[in-house]
Design a protein around this motif. Structure first.
Motif, PDB file in Angstrom:
ATOM      1  N   ALA A  54      32.389  28.579  39.435  1.00  0.00           N
ATOM      2  CA  ALA A  54      33.491  29.434  39.710  1.00  0.00           C
ATOM      3  C   ALA A  54      33.390  30.939  40.108  1.00  0.00           C
ATOM      4  CB  ALA A  54      34.770  29.294  38.453  1.00  0.00           C
ATOM      5  N   ALA A  55      32.511  31.678  39.048  1.00  0.00           N
ATOM      6  CA  ALA A  55      31.467  32.198  38.970  1.00  0.00           C
ATOM      7  C   ALA A  55      31.415  33.042  40.824  1.00  0.00           C
ATOM      8  CB  ALA A  55      31.378  32.560  38.062  1.00  0.00           C
ATOM      9  N   THR A  56      30.319  32.070  40.863  1.00  0.00           N
ATOM     10  CA  THR A  56      29.898  32.389  42.525  1.00  0.00           C
ATOM     11  C   THR A  56      30.947  32.814  43.692  1.00  0.00           C
ATOM     12  OG1 THR A  56      29.078  30.603  42.935  1.00  0.00           O
ATOM     13  CG2 THR A  56      28.314  32.383  41.247  1.00  0.00           C
ATOM     14  N   ARG A  57      32.443  31.261  43.258  1.00  0.00           N
ATOM     15  CA  ARG A  57      33.276  31.977  44.454  1.00  0.00           C
ATOM     16  C   ARG A  57      34.879  31.712  44.255  1.00  0.00           C
ATOM     17  NH1 ARG A  57      31.551  24.377  45.530  1.00  0.00           N
ATOM     18  NH2 ARG A  57      29.284  25.623  46.251  1.00  0.00           N
ATOM     19  N   ALA A  58      35.022  32.295  42.578  1.00  0.00           N
ATOM     20  CA  ALA A  58      36.437  32.735  42.946  1.00  0.00           C
ATOM     21  C   ALA A  58      36.969  33.734  43.477  1.00  0.00           C
ATOM     22  CB  ALA A  58      36.724  32.483  40.972  1.00  0.00           C
ATOM     23  N   ASP A  60      39.631  36.511  44.778  1.00  0.00           N
ATOM     24  CA  ASP A  60      40.561  37.323  44.073  1.00  0.00           C
ATOM     25  C   ASP A  60      41.747  37.195  43.431  1.00  0.00           C
ATOM     26  OD1 ASP A  60      38.953  39.632  43.934  1.00  0.00           O
ATOM     27  OD2 ASP A  60      40.363  40.560  45.689  1.00  0.00           O
ATOM     28  N   GLU A  61      42.461  35.639  44.502  1.00  0.00           N
ATOM     29  CA  GLU A  61      43.917  35.057  44.266  1.00  0.00           C
ATOM     30  C   GLU A  61      43.077  34.195  42.909  1.00  0.00           C
ATOM     31  OE1 GLU A  61      46.612  32.112  45.909  1.00  0.00           O
ATOM     32  OE2 GLU A  61      45.214  32.802  47.247  1.00  0.00           O
ATOM     33  N   ASP A  62      41.838  33.182  42.994  1.00  0.00           N
ATOM     34  CA  ASP A  62      41.291  32.442  41.470  1.00  0.00           C
ATOM     35  C   ASP A  62      41.583  33.262  40.432  1.00  0.00           C
ATOM     36  OD1 ASP A  62      41.794  30.453  43.464  1.00  0.00           O
ATOM     37  OD2 ASP A  62      39.547  30.637  44.632  1.00  0.00           O
ATOM     38  N   ILE A  63      40.682  34.284  40.635  1.00  0.00           N
ATOM     39  CA  ILE A  63      40.469  34.943  39.054  1.00  0.00           C
ATOM     40  C   ILE A  63      42.568  35.456  38.808  1.00  0.00           C
ATOM     41  CG2 ILE A  63      40.143  37.572  37.816  1.00  0.00           C
ATOM     42  CD1 ILE A  63      37.807  35.654  38.734  1.00  0.00           C
ATOM     43  N   ALA A  64      42.967  35.955  39.098  1.00  0.00           N
ATOM     44  CA  ALA A  64      44.728  36.175  39.030  1.00  0.00           C
ATOM     45  C   ALA A  64      44.885  35.043  38.220  1.00  0.00           C
ATOM     46  CB  ALA A  64      45.099  36.656  40.272  1.00  0.00           C
ATOM     47  N   ILE A 137      35.112  32.614  28.435  1.00  0.00           N
ATOM     48  CA  ILE A 137      35.211  31.464  30.046  1.00  0.00           C
ATOM     49  C   ILE A 137      35.821  33.104  30.534  1.00  0.00           C
ATOM     50  CG2 ILE A 137      35.101  29.732  30.620  1.00  0.00           C
ATOM     51  CD1 ILE A 137      35.662  28.479  28.201  1.00  0.00           C
ATOM     52  N   TYR A 138      36.819  33.159  30.868  1.00  0.00           N
ATOM     53  CA  TYR A 138      37.182  34.175  31.557  1.00  0.00           C
ATOM     54  C   TYR A 138      36.771  35.461  31.903  1.00  0.00           C
ATOM     55  CZ  TYR A 138      40.398  37.707  34.118  1.00  0.00           C
ATOM     56  OH  TYR A 138      40.781  38.479  34.678  1.00  0.00           O
ATOM     57  N   ARG A 142      34.562  36.217  35.312  1.00  0.00           N
ATOM     58  CA  ARG A 142      35.207  37.589  35.949  1.00  0.00           C
ATOM     59  C   ARG A 142      34.374  38.643  36.747  1.00  0.00           C
ATOM     60  NH1 ARG A 142      39.471  41.630  33.286  1.00  0.00           N
ATOM     61  NH2 ARG A 142      37.128  42.066  32.216  1.00  0.00           N
ATOM     62  N   LYS A 143      33.350  39.060  36.076  1.00  0.00           N
ATOM     63  CA  LYS A 143      32.500  39.500  35.499  1.00  0.00           C
ATOM     64  C   LYS A 143      31.552  39.795  37.513  1.00  0.00           C
ATOM     65  CE  LYS A 143      30.388  40.033  31.194  1.00  0.00           C
ATOM     66  NZ  LYS A 143      29.694  39.630  30.282  1.00  0.00           N
ATOM     67  N   PRO A 144      30.888  38.946  38.246  1.00  0.00           N
ATOM     68  CA  PRO A 144      30.984  36.924  37.654  1.00  0.00           C
ATOM     69  C   PRO A 144      29.426  37.104  37.095  1.00  0.00           C
ATOM     70  CG  PRO A 144      30.494  37.473  39.563  1.00  0.00           C
ATOM     71  CD  PRO A 144      30.722  39.138  39.826  1.00  0.00           C
ATOM     72  N   ASP A 145      29.334  36.366  36.274  1.00  0.00           N
ATOM     73  CA  ASP A 145      27.913  35.754  36.121  1.00  0.00           C
ATOM     74  C   ASP A 145      28.245  34.801  35.681  1.00  0.00           C
ATOM     75  OD1 ASP A 145      25.696  35.546  34.217  1.00  0.00           O
ATOM     76  OD2 ASP A 145      26.046  37.682  33.273  1.00  0.00           O
ATOM     77  N   PRO A 146      27.293  33.847  36.437  1.00  0.00           N
ATOM     78  CA  PRO A 146      27.240  32.313  36.168  1.00  0.00           C
ATOM     79  C   PRO A 146      26.928  31.536  35.233  1.00  0.00           C
ATOM     80  CG  PRO A 146      26.110  32.974  38.154  1.00  0.00           C
ATOM     81  CD  PRO A 146      27.296  34.295  38.064  1.00  0.00           C
ATOM     82  N   ASP A 147      25.852  32.689  34.843  1.00  0.00           N
ATOM     83  CA  ASP A 147      24.731  31.328  33.974  1.00  0.00           C
ATOM     84  C   ASP A 147      25.669  31.916  32.409  1.00  0.00           C
ATOM     85  OD1 ASP A 147      22.444  31.441  35.033  1.00  0.00           O
ATOM     86  OD2 ASP A 147      21.719  33.324  34.898  1.00  0.00           O
ATOM     87  N   GLU A 148      26.288  33.354  32.148  1.00  0.00           N
ATOM     88  CA  GLU A 148      27.074  33.275  31.149  1.00  0.00           C
ATOM     89  C   GLU A 148      28.431  33.093  30.731  1.00  0.00           C
ATOM     90  OE1 GLU A 148      30.001  36.830  28.793  1.00  0.00           O
ATOM     91  OE2 GLU A 148      27.994  37.231  30.791  1.00  0.00           O
TER      92      GLU A 148
END
Length: 204
Positions: A54-58, A60-64, A137-138, A142-148
């Motif tokens: 999700a961190a790599t693919r989200a 703007d709509e997904d983040i919202a 998690i959110y 949002r950063k996005p940081d997949p490892d974190e």
């Protein structure tokens, strides 16, 4: 239903996996003796990777969408039913953001079977405890940081697993205490009955 009938057009396999999967999945969880520990183990194996994806693919709509469910969680701290509902929706928003429909459908169904477990864990700790884990998690997504994101989801699920273990231990303790009380009452009744059957001592 698995098969959809279209008048004048024939029969088709239902295209919506979430309409097909719930019944067999729920039967599996109910009838095949699958424990909450096994469900949590499956979540640990898969959901942390979904958070990373999700961190790599989200979009703007997904983040919202994830942010919207987080705000809803924050707004219903004192309402456990709503808290559980938005907890599930928060995770489903992450599944959707991960961009894999198979895992999204499967784990959305699995989560629908977890409402009682989430209700238990939400009552063991203060709502702010759960909200803090969800915020982390959110923020990682949002950063996005997949490892974190992976690490934060893992942190959240281990916490949930440990809370369930505490709840089970507490329940077992209460059940044991109730069993001991029942046995003590039976022993007292049996002793009283024996005393009632004993002959009166002879007068000198």
């Amino acid at each position: 239903d698995v098969i959809s009938q279209r008048v004048g057009d024939g029969a088709y396999l239902n295209a919506r996996a979430d309409a097909i999967l719930p019944d067999p999945m729920q039967f599996l969880l109910l009838l095949d003796g699958i424990s909450s520990h096994e469900v949590m183990e499956a979540r640990l194996l898969v959901e942390q990777e979904l958070a990373a994806r999700a961190a790599t693919r989200a979009s703007d709509e997904d983040i919202a969408g994830i942010a919207r469910e987080l705000r809803a969680l924050e707004a219903c701290k004192t309402d456990h039913a709503k808290l559980v509902a938005h907890d599930l929706l928060f995770h489903q928003a992450i599944f959707q953001a991960a961009g894999n429909r198979v895992t999204s459908f499967i784990f959305s169904v699995v989560h629908k079977s977890l409402d009682k477990l989430i209700t238990i864990t939400s009552q063991i700790v203060e709502p702010e405890h759960t909200l803090t884990l969800h915020r982390r998690i959110y923020q990682a997504i949002r950063k996005p940081d997949p490892d974190e994101a992976r690490s934060r989801m893992n942190e959240h699920l281990i916490d949930a697993r440990d809370l369930l273990a505490r709840a089970a231990e507490k329940q077992n303790h209460f059940q044991m205490q109730a069993r001991i009380q029942t046995l003590n009452k039976k022993e007292l009744r049996a002793t009283a009955k024996l005393k009632g059957m004993s002959p009166e001592p002879a007068e000198p």
